[in-house]
Design an enzyme around this catalytic site. Structure first.
Site, PDB file in Angstrom:
ATOM      1  N   TYR A 170     -42.703 -16.649 -39.242  1.00  0.00           N
ATOM      2  CA  TYR A 170     -43.315 -15.726 -38.268  1.00  0.00           C
ATOM      3  C   TYR A 170     -43.385 -14.118 -38.791  1.00  0.00           C
ATOM      4  CZ  TYR A 170     -43.029 -12.340 -34.233  1.00  0.00           C
ATOM      5  OH  TYR A 170     -43.213 -11.420 -33.585  1.00  0.00           O
TER       6      TYR A 170
ATOM      7  N   LEU B  15     -51.749  -8.519 -28.545  1.00  0.00           N
ATOM      8  CA  LEU B  15     -50.542  -8.960 -28.225  1.00  0.00           C
ATOM      9  C   LEU B  15     -50.226 -10.592 -28.396  1.00  0.00           C
ATOM     10  CD1 LEU B  15     -49.704  -6.920 -24.972  1.00  0.00           C
ATOM     11  CD2 LEU B  15     -49.487  -6.250 -27.468  1.00  0.00           C
TER      12      LEU B  15
ATOM     13  N   ASP C  84     -45.100  -8.714 -22.726  1.00  0.00           N
ATOM     14  CA  ASP C  84     -45.766  -7.173 -22.769  1.00  0.00           C
ATOM     15  C   ASP C  84     -46.863  -7.114 -22.134  1.00  0.00           C
ATOM     16  OD1 ASP C  84     -43.321  -7.185 -24.502  1.00  0.00           O
ATOM     17  OD2 ASP C  84     -44.682  -6.825 -26.259  1.00  0.00           O
TER      18      ASP C  84
ATOM     19  N   SER D 158     -43.958  -6.115 -35.783  1.00  0.00           N
ATOM     20  CA  SER D 158     -42.515  -6.516 -35.386  1.00  0.00           C
ATOM     21  C   SER D 158     -41.565  -6.161 -36.545  1.00  0.00           C
ATOM     22  CB  SER D 158     -42.675  -8.080 -35.216  1.00  0.00           C
ATOM     23  OG  SER D 158     -41.274  -8.493 -35.166  1.00  0.00           O
TER      24      SER D 158
ATOM     25  N   ALA E 240     -49.647 -14.041 -29.655  1.00  0.00           N
ATOM     26  CA  ALA E 240     -49.239 -14.637 -30.960  1.00  0.00           C
ATOM     27  C   ALA E 240     -48.222 -15.872 -30.590  1.00  0.00           C
ATOM     28  CB  ALA E 240     -48.375 -13.673 -31.602  1.00  0.00           C
TER      29      ALA E 240
ATOM     30  N   GLY F 269     -26.191 -19.813 -30.769  1.00  0.00           N
ATOM     31  CA  GLY F 269     -26.195 -19.945 -32.243  1.00  0.00           C
ATOM     32  C   GLY F 269     -25.263 -18.766 -32.657  1.00  0.00           C
TER      33      GLY F 269
ATOM     34  N   GLU G  41     -39.225  -7.872 -37.187  1.00  0.00           N
ATOM     35  CA  GLU G  41     -38.917  -9.005 -37.990  1.00  0.00           C
ATOM     36  C   GLU G  41     -39.481  -9.010 -39.256  1.00  0.00           C
ATOM     37  OE1 GLU G  41     -36.996 -11.376 -36.809  1.00  0.00           O
ATOM     38  OE2 GLU G  41     -37.377 -13.066 -38.196  1.00  0.00           O
TER      39      GLU G  41
HETATM   40  P1  NAP Z   1     -44.871 -13.725 -25.615  1.00  0.00           P
HETATM   41  O1  NAP Z   1     -44.000 -13.273 -23.844  1.00  0.00           O
HETATM   42  O2  NAP Z   1     -44.559 -14.784 -26.232  1.00  0.00           O
HETATM   43  O3  NAP Z   1     -46.522 -13.828 -25.256  1.00  0.00           O
HETATM   44  C1  NAP Z   1     -47.296 -14.113 -25.969  1.00  0.00           C
HETATM   45  C2  NAP Z   1     -48.754 -14.352 -25.693  1.00  0.00           C
HETATM   46  O4  NAP Z   1     -49.588 -14.803 -26.588  1.00  0.00           O
HETATM   47  C3  NAP Z   1     -48.679 -15.267 -24.229  1.00  0.00           C
HETATM   48  O5  NAP Z   1     -49.832 -14.471 -23.285  1.00  0.00           O
HETATM   49  C4  NAP Z   1     -49.681 -16.450 -25.175  1.00  0.00           C
HETATM   50  O6  NAP Z   1     -50.315 -17.095 -24.121  1.00  0.00           O
HETATM   51  C5  NAP Z   1     -50.486 -15.876 -25.921  1.00  0.00           C
HETATM   52  N1  NAP Z   1     -50.912 -16.760 -27.153  1.00  0.00           N
HETATM   53  C6  NAP Z   1     -50.250 -17.427 -27.897  1.00  0.00           C
HETATM   54  N2  NAP Z   1     -51.169 -18.069 -28.704  1.00  0.00           N
HETATM   55  C7  NAP Z   1     -52.317 -17.856 -28.321  1.00  0.00           C
HETATM   56  C8  NAP Z   1     -53.953 -18.247 -28.557  1.00  0.00           C
HETATM   57  N3  NAP Z   1     -54.113 -19.118 -29.700  1.00  0.00           N
HETATM   58  N4  NAP Z   1     -54.758 -17.700 -27.920  1.00  0.00           N
HETATM   59  C9  NAP Z   1     -54.726 -16.690 -27.331  1.00  0.00           C
HETATM   60  N5  NAP Z   1     -53.537 -16.449 -26.684  1.00  0.00           N
HETATM   61  C10 NAP Z   1     -52.252 -16.861 -27.346  1.00  0.00           C
HETATM   62  O7  NAP Z   1     -44.822 -12.422 -26.277  1.00  0.00           O
HETATM   63  P2  NAP Z   1     -44.446 -10.771 -26.189  1.00  0.00           P
HETATM   64  O8  NAP Z   1     -42.785 -10.807 -26.140  1.00  0.00           O
HETATM   65  O9  NAP Z   1     -45.032 -10.569 -24.899  1.00  0.00           O
HETATM   66  O10 NAP Z   1     -44.747 -10.107 -27.084  1.00  0.00           O
HETATM   67  C11 NAP Z   1     -46.138  -9.646 -27.331  1.00  0.00           C
HETATM   68  C12 NAP Z   1     -46.434  -9.461 -28.670  1.00  0.00           C
HETATM   69  O11 NAP Z   1     -45.645  -8.587 -29.483  1.00  0.00           O
HETATM   70  C13 NAP Z   1     -46.550 -10.726 -29.690  1.00  0.00           C
HETATM   71  O12 NAP Z   1     -47.378 -10.574 -30.659  1.00  0.00           O
HETATM   72  C14 NAP Z   1     -45.243 -10.723 -30.263  1.00  0.00           C
HETATM   73  O13 NAP Z   1     -45.037 -11.349 -31.574  1.00  0.00           O
HETATM   74  C15 NAP Z   1     -45.012  -9.071 -30.570  1.00  0.00           C
HETATM   75  N6  NAP Z   1     -43.665  -8.593 -30.692  1.00  0.00           N
HETATM   76  C16 NAP Z   1     -42.894  -8.805 -29.436  1.00  0.00           C
HETATM   77  C17 NAP Z   1     -41.657  -8.188 -29.692  1.00  0.00           C
HETATM   78  C18 NAP Z   1     -40.445  -8.364 -28.533  1.00  0.00           C
HETATM   79  O14 NAP Z   1     -39.357  -8.127 -28.820  1.00  0.00           O
HETATM   80  N7  NAP Z   1     -41.088  -8.999 -27.280  1.00  0.00           N
HETATM   81  C19 NAP Z   1     -41.159  -7.382 -30.724  1.00  0.00           C
HETATM   82  C20 NAP Z   1     -42.237  -7.109 -31.790  1.00  0.00           C
HETATM   83  C21 NAP Z   1     -43.456  -7.641 -31.639  1.00  0.00           C
HETATM   84  P3  NAP Z   1     -49.849 -18.555 -23.232  1.00  0.00           P
HETATM   85  O15 NAP Z   1     -49.326 -18.017 -22.035  1.00  0.00           O
HETATM   86  O16 NAP Z   1     -51.044 -18.987 -23.066  1.00  0.00           O
HETATM   87  O17 NAP Z   1     -48.630 -19.121 -24.016  1.00  0.00           O
HETATM   88  N1  GDD Z   2     -33.181 -17.403 -29.362  1.00  0.00           N
HETATM   89  C1  GDD Z   2     -31.781 -17.497 -29.549  1.00  0.00           C
HETATM   90  N2  GDD Z   2     -31.152 -18.478 -29.086  1.00  0.00           N
HETATM   91  N3  GDD Z   2     -31.403 -16.697 -30.526  1.00  0.00           N
HETATM   92  C2  GDD Z   2     -29.997 -16.800 -30.744  1.00  0.00           C
HETATM   93  C3  GDD Z   2     -29.279 -17.768 -30.068  1.00  0.00           C
HETATM   94  C4  GDD Z   2     -29.906 -18.602 -29.239  1.00  0.00           C
HETATM   95  O1  GDD Z   2     -29.380 -19.720 -28.790  1.00  0.00           O
HETATM   96  N4  GDD Z   2     -27.864 -17.581 -30.351  1.00  0.00           N
HETATM   97  C5  GDD Z   2     -28.035 -16.645 -31.353  1.00  0.00           C
HETATM   98  N5  GDD Z   2     -29.303 -16.052 -31.564  1.00  0.00           N
HETATM   99  C6  GDD Z   2     -29.584 -15.021 -32.291  1.00  0.00           C
HETATM  100  C7  GDD Z   2     -30.759 -15.256 -33.434  1.00  0.00           C
HETATM  101  O2  GDD Z   2     -30.128 -15.998 -34.485  1.00  0.00           O
HETATM  102  C8  GDD Z   2     -31.442 -13.869 -33.713  1.00  0.00           C
HETATM  103  O3  GDD Z   2     -30.475 -13.389 -34.779  1.00  0.00           O
HETATM  104  C9  GDD Z   2     -30.913 -12.884 -32.445  1.00  0.00           C
HETATM  105  O4  GDD Z   2     -30.150 -13.800 -31.738  1.00  0.00           O
HETATM  106  C10 GDD Z   2     -32.216 -12.772 -31.625  1.00  0.00           C
HETATM  107  O5  GDD Z   2     -32.940 -13.862 -31.269  1.00  0.00           O
HETATM  108  P1  GDD Z   2     -34.192 -13.755 -30.448  1.00  0.00           P
HETATM  109  O6  GDD Z   2     -33.965 -13.329 -29.142  1.00  0.00           O
HETATM  110  O7  GDD Z   2     -34.866 -15.171 -30.211  1.00  0.00           O
HETATM  111  O8  GDD Z   2     -35.258 -12.825 -31.184  1.00  0.00           O
HETATM  112  P2  GDD Z   2     -35.733 -12.591 -32.754  1.00  0.00           P
HETATM  113  O9  GDD Z   2     -35.030 -11.403 -32.779  1.00  0.00           O
HETATM  114  O10 GDD Z   2     -35.700 -13.673 -33.459  1.00  0.00           O
HETATM  115  O11 GDD Z   2     -37.401 -12.354 -32.209  1.00  0.00           O
HETATM  116  C11 GDD Z   2     -37.831 -11.622 -31.174  1.00  0.00           C
HETATM  117  O12 GDD Z   2     -37.879  -9.923 -31.620  1.00  0.00           O
HETATM  118  C12 GDD Z   2     -38.718  -9.704 -32.891  1.00  0.00           C
HETATM  119  C13 GDD Z   2     -38.816  -8.325 -33.180  1.00  0.00           C
HETATM  120  O13 GDD Z   2     -37.666  -8.176 -34.063  1.00  0.00           O
HETATM  121  C14 GDD Z   2     -39.107 -11.877 -30.924  1.00  0.00           C
HETATM  122  O14 GDD Z   2     -39.441 -11.144 -29.474  1.00  0.00           O
HETATM  123  C15 GDD Z   2     -40.188 -11.872 -31.888  1.00  0.00           C
HETATM  124  O15 GDD Z   2     -41.401 -12.168 -31.312  1.00  0.00           O
HETATM  125  C16 GDD Z   2     -39.953 -10.185 -32.307  1.00  0.00           C
HETATM  126  O16 GDD Z   2     -41.014 -10.178 -33.114  1.00  0.00           O
END
Ligand code: NAP
Ligand code: GDD
Length: 337
Positions: A148, A79, A14, A124, A81, A210, A126
């Site tokens: 988380y 962002l 993001d 999130s 985490a 999974g 979640e």
């Molecule tokens: P991501 O790709 O995993 O990026 C996480 C970022 O956090 C990375 O830049 C990481 O830096 C940084 N970080 C982790 N620990 C840190 C620390 N102690 N100090 C400074 N930076 C740190 O996550 P994303 O998918 O872009 O998501 C962005 C945010 O939205 C997160 O907070 C996530 O939980 C939330 N979110 C994501 C989703 C989704 O579906 N993507 C949905 C809802 C909420 P490094 O590069 O150094 O590891």
């Molecule tokens: N990662 C992963 N790997 N997930 C799997 C797999 C596998 O091999 N097989 C099945 N799954 C299922 C997980 O059990 C889960 O139900 C679903 O796929 C999505 O898993 P992820 O893609 O790991 O995402 P998430 O939903 O657990 O979490 C993401 O979305 C959240 C918002 O709802 C992350 O981006 C979180 O940071 C974010 O907050």
């Protein structure tokens, strides 16, 4: 006056999309990065001459305060985490430190340095966990199912609390899953599209997954970062659900991704019980009605377009890797996601 934005987590999926979006809006963009022996700037390499990166850490209060004093941002997007759900069972305390208390450290820095800074918190879906109703809106109670999710619920409520206690312009965006070619390969969508590309190009034959029955409301990250910015442009701070309103199973994603590469997923996918989570979020589907009516936000990319975009990007990447005859990184191993 050029507006200044500070993005924590700028090296993540993001962060990269948001930095590009804000540059397009004419912002001066600053990113907070943590110190590491190897730099992880893969996603923002193309932006490095256009943005300023600063070392600080969510764990270190003083570094965050100093950063805010130096940059004097108008807007802060938090962002950063520990964002991978399975890791939160393996490292629950660290997840709490980053993902929960890290938010308080950001808000404390704003409270001390300048209460007029506008703050976005990456909350999130979640947090809804074992969902109380469908679809989930800003009024749906939380029932998180992972350390988380619990940490994010804390981050959400502390954001609301600082808004109410100190009159800080703090918004919580409750974003449902959003994906892209920049998604980390441990998350299920990218794990699938990366494997599809490797299988198609003959550098791998199997994919271990999974729970295929889990359902998610998947959107495109590029659409979702717009909503973050829109929240901070309103007259009043508030919380918003950001989602497509459509849900699909992991199996649906698998079928579509393999089919896009003319492959039959059943020839390649194996279920690995080790990838089943201690507690699962079985289903998520968001109601983004408030974001639509108040912010004027809506997603542009559909689910099939998202799957195709991700498969095509991975096919192109692996094709290049194969052509250069460099060893395809982790080519026949599964990430532990
Ligand atoms: P991501 O790709 O995993 O990026 C996480 C970022 O956090 C990375 O830049 C990481 O830096 C940084 N970080 C982790 N620990 C840190 C620390 N102690 N100090 C400074 N930076 C740190 O996550 P994303 O998918 O872009 O998501 C962005 C945010 O939205 C997160 O907070 C996530 O939980 C939330 N979110 C994501 C989703 C989704 O579906 N993507 C949905 C809802 C909420 P490094 O590069 O150094 O590891
Ligand atoms: N990662 C992963 N790997 N997930 C799997 C797999 C596998 O091999 N097989 C099945 N799954 C299922 C997980 O059990 C889960 O139900 C679903 O796929 C999505 O898993 P992820 O893609 O790991 O995402 P998430 O939903 O657990 O979490 C993401 O979305 C959240 C918002 O709802 C992350 O981006 C979180 O940071 C974010 O907050």
């Amino acid at each position: 006056m050029t507006r200044k934005a500070l993005i924590t987590g700028i090296t993540g999926q993001d962060g990269a999309y948001l930095a590009e979006f804000l540059l397009g809006k004419g912002y001066e963009v600053h990113g907070m990065v943590r110190r590491s022996s190897t730099e992880s700037f893969e996603r923002i390499g193309h932006l490095q001459d256009l943005i300023s990166l600063h070392q600080a850490d969510l764990l270190d209060q003083l570094s965050i305060i100093t950063l805010m004093q130096e940059i004097e941002p108008d807007e802060v997007y938090n962002l950063a985490a520990q964002s991978f759900v399975p890791t939160s069972w393996l490292q629950p305390l660290l997840t709490g430190e980053f993902t929960a208390l890290g938010v308080t450290r950001m808000l404390e820095a704003i409270r001390l340095v300048n209460r007029r800074i506008r703050f976005y918190q990456a909350s999130s879906s979640e947090m809804f966990g074992n969902v109380a109703e469908e679809p989930q809106s800003e009024n749906t109670p939380f029932y998180p199912r992972s350390p988380y999710g619990v940490a994010k619920a804390y981050g959400h409520f502390i954001t609301v609390n600082y808004r109410e206690s100190y009159d800080i312009f703090a918004c919580s965006g409750i974003l449902f899953n959003h994906e892209s070619p920049l998604r980390g390969k441990e998350f299920v969508t990218r794990k699938i599209t990366d494997a599809v590309a490797r299988i198609k190009l003959g550098v791998r034959s199997k994919l271990k997954l999974g729970n295929l029955d889990a359902m998610r409301d998947w959107g495109f990250a590029g659409d979702y970062v717009k909503a973050m910015w829109m929240m901070l442009q309103q007259d009043k701070p508030d919380d918003y659900v950001v989602a497509t309103g459509q849900k699909h199973s992991v199996r649906d994603f698998v079928e579509l991704a393999f089919a896009h590469a003319d492959l039959d997923w059943q020839d390649h996918v194996e279920i690995d019980p080790k990838l089943i989570r201690p507690a699962e979020v079985n289903t998520l589907r968001g109601n983004a009605g408030k974001a639509r009516s108040v912010l004027g936000w809506q997603p542009d990319v559909s689910f099939p377009q998202l799957v195709q975009m991700m498969v095509d990007a991975d096919l192109e990447r692996i094709r290049l890797e194969v052509a250069e005859q460099t060893p395809a990184c982790g080519s026949d191993t599964d990430s532990d996601g």
